[in-house]
Scaffold this motif. Structure first.
Motif, short mmCIF file in Angstrom:
data_model
loop_
_atom_site.label_atom_id
_atom_site.label_comp_id
_atom_site.label_asym_id
_atom_site.label_seq_id
_atom_site.Cartn_x
_atom_site.Cartn_y
_atom_site.Cartn_z
N GLY A 180 20.72 -8.31 3.70
CA GLY A 180 21.91 -7.83 3.01
C GLY A 180 22.08 -8.47 1.64
N LEU A 181 21.77 -9.76 1.52
CA LEU A 181 21.84 -10.43 0.22
C LEU A 181 20.81 -9.85 -0.75
CD1 LEU A 181 22.30 -14.13 1.39
CD2 LEU A 181 24.02 -12.68 0.32
N PHE A 182 19.61 -9.56 -0.26
CA PHE A 182 18.60 -8.93 -1.11
C PHE A 182 19.09 -7.57 -1.61
CE2 PHE A 182 14.99 -11.17 1.44
CZ PHE A 182 15.20 -12.33 0.72
N ILE A 183 19.65 -6.77 -0.70
CA ILE A 183 20.13 -5.44 -1.08
C ILE A 183 21.27 -5.53 -2.08
CG2 ILE A 183 21.38 -3.42 -0.17
CD1 ILE A 183 19.69 -3.73 2.39
N GLY A 184 22.19 -6.47 -1.86
CA GLY A 184 23.29 -6.66 -2.80
C GLY A 184 22.80 -7.04 -4.18
N TYR A 185 21.80 -7.93 -4.24
CA TYR A 185 21.24 -8.32 -5.53
C TYR A 185 20.60 -7.12 -6.25
CZ TYR A 185 17.69 -10.02 -8.76
OH TYR A 185 16.89 -10.19 -9.86
N ILE A 186 19.81 -6.33 -5.50
CA ILE A 186 19.16 -5.16 -6.11
C ILE A 186 20.20 -4.17 -6.63
CG2 ILE A 186 17.69 -3.16 -5.63
CD1 ILE A 186 16.32 -4.94 -3.46
N THR A 206 0.80 -1.22 0.00
CA THR A 206 0.00 0.00 0.00
C THR A 206 0.84 1.27 0.00
OG1 THR A 206 -0.16 -0.14 2.42
CG2 THR A 206 -1.95 -1.11 1.14
N ILE A 207 2.05 1.22 0.59
CA ILE A 207 2.89 2.41 0.68
C ILE A 207 3.98 2.41 -0.38
CG2 ILE A 207 4.47 3.72 2.14
CD1 ILE A 207 3.01 2.61 4.57
N ALA A 208 4.76 1.34 -0.44
CA ALA A 208 5.95 1.32 -1.30
C ALA A 208 5.63 1.02 -2.76
CB ALA A 208 6.95 0.29 -0.75
N LEU A 209 4.79 0.02 -3.02
CA LEU A 209 4.56 -0.44 -4.40
C LEU A 209 4.05 0.68 -5.31
CD1 LEU A 209 4.66 -2.76 -6.40
CD2 LEU A 209 2.38 -3.44 -5.65
N PRO A 210 3.01 1.44 -4.93
CA PRO A 210 2.56 2.51 -5.83
C PRO A 210 3.64 3.53 -6.13
CG PRO A 210 0.93 2.10 -4.11
CD PRO A 210 2.16 1.35 -3.73
N GLU A 211 4.46 3.89 -5.12
CA GLU A 211 5.53 4.86 -5.33
C GLU A 211 6.60 4.32 -6.27
OE1 GLU A 211 6.17 8.03 -4.43
OE2 GLU A 211 4.12 8.17 -3.67
N LEU A 212 6.97 3.05 -6.09
CA LEU A 212 8.00 2.45 -6.93
C LEU A 212 7.54 2.37 -8.39
CD1 LEU A 212 9.06 -0.41 -4.49
CD2 LEU A 212 10.54 1.44 -5.26
N LEU A 213 6.30 1.98 -8.60
CA LEU A 213 5.78 1.91 -9.97
C LEU A 213 5.68 3.30 -10.59
CD1 LEU A 213 2.98 -0.79 -9.50
CD2 LEU A 213 5.22 -1.10 -10.55
N MET A 245 23.80 -2.97 -13.37
CA MET A 245 23.93 -3.59 -14.69
C MET A 245 22.85 -3.10 -15.65
SD MET A 245 24.75 -7.49 -13.43
CE MET A 245 24.64 -8.17 -15.08
N ASN A 246 21.66 -2.82 -15.13
CA ASN A 246 20.54 -2.37 -15.97
C ASN A 246 19.84 -1.22 -15.24
OD1 ASN A 246 18.37 -1.99 -17.64
ND2 ASN A 246 17.60 -4.10 -17.52
N PRO A 247 20.29 0.02 -15.43
CA PRO A 247 19.73 1.16 -14.69
C PRO A 247 18.23 1.38 -14.91
CG PRO A 247 21.79 1.77 -15.77
CD PRO A 247 21.41 0.41 -16.29
N ASP A 248 17.68 0.86 -15.99
CA ASP A 248 16.24 1.04 -16.24
C ASP A 248 15.38 0.30 -15.22
OD1 ASP A 248 16.77 2.62 -18.43
OD2 ASP A 248 16.65 0.96 -19.88
N LEU A 249 15.95 -0.70 -14.56
CA LEU A 249 15.17 -1.44 -13.56
C LEU A 249 14.85 -0.60 -12.34
CD1 LEU A 249 16.95 -4.93 -13.61
CD2 LEU A 249 14.80 -4.31 -14.70
N VAL A 257 10.13 -5.02 -8.38
CA VAL A 257 9.63 -4.44 -7.13
C VAL A 257 8.61 -5.35 -6.44
CG1 VAL A 257 10.12 -2.09 -7.85
CG2 VAL A 257 7.86 -3.05 -8.31
N THR A 258 7.81 -6.10 -7.21
CA THR A 258 6.90 -7.04 -6.55
C THR A 258 7.70 -8.15 -5.86
OG1 THR A 258 6.62 -8.18 -8.68
CG2 THR A 258 4.92 -6.63 -8.05
N GLY A 259 8.81 -8.56 -6.46
CA GLY A 259 9.68 -9.54 -5.80
C GLY A 259 10.32 -8.96 -4.56
N VAL A 260 10.71 -7.69 -4.61
CA VAL A 260 11.32 -7.02 -3.46
C VAL A 260 10.36 -7.01 -2.28
CG1 VAL A 260 12.03 -4.75 -2.58
CG2 VAL A 260 12.95 -5.59 -4.74
N ILE A 261 9.11 -6.66 -2.52
CA ILE A 261 8.14 -6.56 -1.42
C ILE A 261 7.81 -7.93 -0.85
CG2 ILE A 261 5.74 -5.95 -0.89
CD1 ILE A 261 6.12 -3.59 -2.85
#
Length: 443
Positions: A189-195, A126-133, A201-205, A142-146
């Motif tokens: 930390g592993l999640f953050i490193g992956y993101i 409700t808070i993060a997903l709309p802003e990220l999109l 590698m792909n700034p458009d993401l 971003v859906t995987g992140v949440i």
């Protein structure tokens, strides 16, 4: 009829009742009481249920459950969690993928406030997903992140699931919580490193936030920082005296609940509606967990009386000649399969009477195994086709995020979780070092 056959019949009857849509505690408790009545008559059957209820009521650490749940709902309903995301939004928006990284930080702190993955999923969606999109972030990432971030709620203390495991496995809640800190932070930390790597590698993401959105007065940035760190301050006020030994676990949970309530009052957000919603939700979830624990205790008592654990251990180790590690890995795989159609509490309650004593008989540490169970549950939550988090995300996500997107989004994060699970299995000290250090349990 042999005891092994009775145990098999009980387990299959319970699974059949669950498939009919019965409530988890109703199915488990019904099978336990009926089995005890048939095995030991009226006196034995009634005594078993009564003894389980008395054991539950006398378990003092259970008082932490409503305290932590109330704390989480107060912080959520009073919108203090919104301030947290605004802080990440402003301070990390200048990095590639910065808002997604901030979302993982948000999820870790939400986990430390509530202890339930559902709360993290609701706030993130409700808070993060709309802003990220809206900011042009890739919808699959971003859906995987949440989903991945919200799963930390059952590992980072104060995890409600670990409270349930502690009750069933008869292990100290405080040691289980401490055992979850390093694996939980490692996984974050592993999640953050992956993101960070993917967005580099792909700034458009994960594009950088426009300069006009970040160009705000420094005083405002500092105000957002102080407001956003308030939940972290509440967590510190709650946990510091407990870790130092000044307060008991129950006393610390009360400090956390009071601190959250006072913070909401001082910020002028403790309205009648916020208070009623927080109390109502706390009561509902606490009662649900108590019924589940009660049913699990009754079911476990029947299994103990039958000697089912010894029989199954003999089957695996003597008849099938399996090594303890092979048995442990098979247990973890069964959790992943069950997680496709059951939630974490249901999985634990169904197999705990069988798995937890067997793990002890095989010579494994039950604190360490509690962390393995929790990480495996996190993986099961995100495993298609029926992972719990997948459908929660589908229900909360906007229409442009399809179920196909949600399924595709979790693959890299599941692989990271499997890697984290492997690390904890290979290096048990990741889970056991902190509780051993704090409580000096090592020889």
């Amino acid at each position: 009829m042999s005891y092994e056959l009775i145990a098999t019949l009980m387990f299959s009857s319970m699974m059949l009742m669950l498939l009919t849509g019965q409530r988890v505690f109703g199915a488990i408790g019904f099978v336990a009481v009926v089995a005890s009545l048939l095995l030991w008559g009226d006196r034995g059957g009634f005594d078993l249920g009564f003894a389980a209820a008395m054991k539950l009521m006398k378990w003092y650490p259970l008082l932490t459950l409503p305290m932590f749940i109330f704390m989480g709902y107060v912080l959520s309903e009073s919108k203090i969690a919104d301030d947290l995301y605004k802080m990440f939004h402003v301070w990390m928006g200048g990095l590639r993928g910065g808002l997604a990284i901030g979302t993982i930080g948000l999820m870790v702190l939400i986990s430390a406030m509530n202890g339930l993955s559902v709360a993290g999923m609701a706030i993130g969606s409700t808070i993060a997903l709309p802003e990220l999109l809206k900011r042009g972030y890739d919808k699959r990432m971003v859906t995987g992140v949440i989903q991945a971030g919200s799963s930390l709620g059952i590992l980072v203390p104060p995890s409600v699931v670990l409270v349930l495991y502690a009750m069933i496995a008869r292990q100290p809640v405080s040691q289980l919580w401490l055992a979850g800190i390093i694996p939980g932070l490692m996984m974050a930390g592993l999640f953050i490193g992956y993101i960070a790597i993917r967005c580099r590698m792909n700034p458009d993401l994960g594009p950088v936030l426009p300069a006009e959105d970040r160009d705000i007065p420094r005083a405002e940035k500092m105000r957002l920082l102080s407001a956003g760190l308030l939940p972290l301050g509440i967590f510190f006020v709650m946990m510091f005296p407990f870790v130092k030994g000044y307060t008991s676990l129950v006393e610390s949970s009360a400090i956390g609940a009071i601190a959250a309530f006072v913070a909401a009052v001082l910020k002028g957000r403790m309205t009648r509606e916020v208070f009623e919603n927080s109390v109502r939700n706390t009561l509902g979830i606490t009662c649900m967990f108590m019924w589940i624990i009660l049913a699990a205790l009754a079911f476990g008592a029947v299994f103990d009386g039958l000697g089912a654990v010894k029989a199954i251990e003999s089957l695996f180790t003597e008849t099938l000649n399996l090594s303890p590690w092979t048995i442990l890995i098979l247990m973890q795989l069964s959790f992943i399969v069950m997680g496709t159609f059951l939630d974490d509490t249901a999985m634990l309650v169904i197999v705990a009477p069988l798995y937890v004593p067997l793990v002890g008989e095989l010579g494994f540490d039950l604190i360490w195994y509690g962390i393995l169970y929790t990480i495996t549950t996190q993986i099961a939550y995100m495993t298609p086709p029926f992972g719990y988090n997948l459908f929660l995300m589908r229900a909360m996500a906007p229409p442009e995020v399809t179920l196909r997107d949600i399924y595709a989004s979790i693959t890299p994060f599941v692989m990271i979780m499997v890697g984290a699970l492997t690390l904890v299995m290979v290096f048990p000290g990741l889970a056991t070092w902190l509780p051993d250090y704090v409580y000096n349990t090592t020889p």
